[in-house]
Design an enzyme around this catalytic site. Structure first.
Site, PDB file in Angstrom:
ATOM      1  N   LYS A  85       0.871  -1.179   0.000  1.00 40.79           N
ATOM      2  CA  LYS A  85       0.000   0.000   0.000  1.00 40.79           C
ATOM      3  C   LYS A  85       0.909   1.230   0.000  1.00 40.79           C
ATOM      4  CE  LYS A  85      -2.193   3.498   1.831  1.00 40.79           C
ATOM      5  NZ  LYS A  85      -2.029   4.663   0.993  1.00 40.79           N
ATOM      6  N   GLN A  89       1.010  19.992   2.906  1.00 42.74           N
ATOM      7  CA  GLN A  89       2.385  20.011   3.428  1.00 42.74           C
ATOM      8  C   GLN A  89       2.961  21.423   3.334  1.00 42.74           C
ATOM      9  OE1 GLN A  89       4.231  17.301   4.861  1.00 42.74           O
ATOM     10  NE2 GLN A  89       5.627  18.954   5.411  1.00 42.74           N
ATOM     11  N   GLN A 118       3.631   9.179  14.382  1.00 39.52           N
ATOM     12  CA  GLN A 118       2.265   9.032  14.878  1.00 39.52           C
ATOM     13  C   GLN A 118       1.574   7.793  14.306  1.00 39.52           C
ATOM     14  OE1 GLN A 118      -0.235  12.181  13.548  1.00 39.52           O
ATOM     15  NE2 GLN A 118      -1.868  11.710  14.985  1.00 39.52           N
ATOM     16  N   VAL A 119       1.626   7.634  12.981  1.00 41.33           N
ATOM     17  CA  VAL A 119       0.993   6.464  12.362  1.00 41.33           C
ATOM     18  C   VAL A 119       1.752   5.193  12.754  1.00 41.33           C
ATOM     19  CG1 VAL A 119       0.378   5.338  10.186  1.00 41.33           C
ATOM     20  CG2 VAL A 119      -0.027   7.784  10.463  1.00 41.33           C
ATOM     21  N   GLY A 120       3.068   5.289  12.827  1.00 45.73           N
ATOM     22  CA  GLY A 120       3.874   4.120  13.205  1.00 45.73           C
ATOM     23  C   GLY A 120       3.499   3.591  14.582  1.00 45.73           C
ATOM     24  N   GLU A 148       9.933   2.564  10.454  1.00 41.99           N
ATOM     25  CA  GLU A 148      10.915   3.632  10.227  1.00 41.99           C
ATOM     26  C   GLU A 148      10.128   4.927  10.215  1.00 41.99           C
ATOM     27  OE1 GLU A 148      14.006   3.545  10.365  1.00 41.99           O
ATOM     28  OE2 GLU A 148      14.338   1.383  10.243  1.00 41.99           O
ATOM     29  N   GLY A 207       7.032   5.934   7.637  1.00 37.84           N
ATOM     30  CA  GLY A 207       6.140   7.091   7.618  1.00 37.84           C
ATOM     31  C   GLY A 207       6.289   7.862   8.914  1.00 37.84           C
ATOM     32  N   SER A 208       5.219   8.511   9.309  1.00 33.75           N
ATOM     33  CA  SER A 208       5.302   9.380  10.479  1.00 33.75           C
ATOM     34  C   SER A 208       5.323   8.561  11.773  1.00 33.75           C
ATOM     35  CB  SER A 208       4.107  10.325  10.487  1.00 33.75           C
ATOM     36  OG  SER A 208       2.918   9.579  10.579  1.00 33.75           O
ATOM     37  N   CYS A 266      13.602  11.957   5.547  1.00 38.37           N
ATOM     38  CA  CYS A 266      13.631  11.634   6.981  1.00 38.37           C
ATOM     39  C   CYS A 266      15.022  11.854   7.553  1.00 38.37           C
ATOM     40  CB  CYS A 266      13.184  10.201   7.185  1.00 38.37           C
ATOM     41  SG  CYS A 266      14.036   9.064   6.110  1.00 38.37           S
ATOM     42  N   GLU A 300       9.239  17.562  13.863  1.00 39.42           N
ATOM     43  CA  GLU A 300       9.648  17.337  12.476  1.00 39.42           C
ATOM     44  C   GLU A 300       8.783  18.210  11.563  1.00 39.42           C
ATOM     45  OE1 GLU A 300       8.630  13.584  10.496  1.00 39.42           O
ATOM     46  OE2 GLU A 300      10.736  13.484   9.924  1.00 39.42           O
TER      47      GLU A 300
END
Ligand code: NAP
Ligand code: MG
Length: 481
Positions: free
Chosen positions: A171, A328, A227-229, A247, A224-225, A281, A380
């Protein structure tokens, strides 16, 4: 215009499409991309689960041949892939082609890598017995990728996943479906058996949840971020203690010491901070500078930053492409305002710029007079924005560099061997750079961070197998007891 569908069980599917636009020119339609339904995601997972035993049972040479073919096809089409990447993400054409080439090389690297020995034999404390440690594929891998490396990250996850005998449901980030779709079409053309690789396009929230919750998925590799991680981490544990690898974000420092070569320092700061529009990143966003070199460094860097050419990603003179999306861009501009309100001083940039085409163009922005406790130095930003923080000596500089919740990359510019060695030993990061930009990634060596930047096994290089395989330990008695 072709409609780009999901790739499930070796066939293309999808009815509902969304237009994706070019951040360098919002009137340019990059393509129409499918939105997977829940049913399609489930079919992709089932197809991967059905295909997995057969794929793992192939002789290793056959899997290596498929990977080698995929890598060669990507390399042969690197210009086309790199240009598409530049159109959908906004990095320059040169950066896009470089990334495409790396994606191709990554598939070829793992084609060779899986021919290396992976087993281990130990002596047993029981006479007449040996102990063998073997590796098996993990099973079905859910791959979830961010928008900032639309070819490299899908490649560095999919290539080792497939190489070690796993099957995949991928995805990609919703902002950049085109690059991932081209990889899927190449995998299809290479004749990889149906179901081994599946691509589902659309919403991260829905598809991500389906992948994490499915009992048929054995591991999730996510970039990804933070938060989502962290959300994926919690959900993976709730759903059968699924293996996961994360990551995530960074707030990477570049420490410039008084004894630095000023040309090296400025070049490392410009490239590490602003190339790829700062959307890496591993980008340096905190420039921690010792007082003796501070003023000359700031003057030189301000000049170099203000001279960077911002423009359409496909124009040959462009050095800095657009920001990836309007939201962004808004976030980047919000942080410029926050930095000003916190008392940092804008030396150059800070504004949007207009070009011949309507796009998300922003001047590279350099702050000075920063303190490490300002939000612009803690959070970030993920754009072309950086801040200089003045320190008195090496010890203070190291402490400031390490004073962050993140730990992806950390750099020093110095001509002192002992300070470089000390930094290498004490910088709290997974990637350490000495007299180089903080953004370094080579496919044959491990990549990943510490603290809130990463969780789980390292990616890339031979070490990638730690995530994509599981170990068995076999005790064999040889004689009659
Ligand atoms: P993101 O918003 O976290 O999205 C990453 C991926 O997760 C996307 O495919 C996204 O899909 C998907 N997703 C969103 N919500 C989800 C959910 N609830 N469950 C499962 N998946 C979900 O990150 P991004 O904005 O694409 O990328 C920027 C971030 O990536 C930055 O923080 C950057 O530091 C980090 N990054 C880290 C590395 C590294 O190696 N450490 C490398 C590159 C980037 P949608 O696109 O559909 O929302
Ligand atoms: Mg996002």
């Amino acid at each position: 215009m072709i409609e780009h569908r999901n790739y499930i069980a070796g066939a293309w599917s999808g009815e509902d499409f969304r237009r994706n636009s070019n951040p360098s020119d919002l009137s340019d339609t990059v393509g129409m991309y499918a939105r997977a339904t829940e049913h399609e995601v489930d079919r992709a997972i089932e197809a991967a689960a059905e295909a997995q035993p057969g794929w793992a049972a192939l002789p290793v040479g056959a899997r290596a041949s498929y990977l080698d073919a995929i890598g060669s096809m990507i390399l042969a089409r690197a210009s086309e892939l790199g240009e598409l990447l530049a159109r959908e993400e906004g990095k320059t054409r040169a950066e896009g082609i470089g990334e495409a080439a790396r994606a191709g090389q990554t598939f070829r690297y793992y084609a060779a890598q899986i021919l290396q020995a992976t087993g281990e034999r130990f002596a047993s404390t029981t006479p007449g017995t040996t102990i063998d440690v073997d590796r098996r594929p993990l099973g079905v891998i859910g791959i979830i990728t961010p928008w900032n490396f639309p070819l490299a990250i899908p490649a560095w996850k999919a290539a080792p996943a497939l190489a070690y005998g796993n099957t995949v449901v991928m995805k990609p980030a919703d902002l950049v479906p085109g690059s991932a779709w081209l990889i899927a079409s190449i995998i299809h053309e290479a004749g990889v058996p149906a179901g081994v690789f599946n691509l589902v396009l659309g919403s991260g929230r829905m598809i991500g949840a389906r992948l994490v919750e499915s009992p048929l998925v054995d591991g999730i590799t996510f970039t990804g971020s933070t938060q989502v991680g962290m959300h994926i981490a919690g959900e993976s544990l709730r759903h059968g203690a699924k293996r996961f690898q994360l990551e995530m974000g960074g707030k990477n420092p570049l420490l410039v010491l008084d004894d630095a070569d000023i040309d090296v320092a400025v070049a490392a700061a410009v490239a590490g901070t602003f190339y790829s529009t700062g959307q890496r990143c591993t980008a340096s966003s905190r420039l921690v500078v010792q007082s003796g070199i501070h003023d000359v460094f700031v003057e030189r860097l301000t000049k170099a930053t203000s001279e960077l050419v911002v423009g359409h990603a496909l124009e040959a003179t462009t050095e800095i492409g657009p920001v990836v999306s309007e939201s962004q861009l808004q976030q980047d501009l919000d942080y410029v305002r926050i930095g000003r309100d916190e008392g940092a001083e804008v030396l150059t940039g800070g504004e949007v710029v207009e070009r011949a085409t309507e796009g998300n163009f922003m001047q590279p922005t350099l702050f000075a007079a920063g303190r490490n406790d300002m939000r612009i130095n803690r959070e970030e930003i993920f754009g072309p924005v950086a801040c200089v923080i003045r320190v008195d000596d090496y010890e203070e500089g190291l402490a400031v560099a390490n004073d962050t919740e993140y730990g992806l990359s950390s750099g020093v510019v110095t001509t002192s061997l002992s300070k470089a060695a000390n930094f290498r030993a004490h910088a709290q990061a997974g990637i350490i750079t000495i007299n180089r930009p903080t953004a370094n990634t080579e496919m044959h060596v491990p990549f990943g961070g510490t603290k809130a930047s990463s969780f789980g096994a390292r990616e890339q290089g031979p070490h990638a197998r730690e995530f994509f395989t599981t170990m068995t330990t076999t005790y064999t008695a040889h004689g009659t007891p």
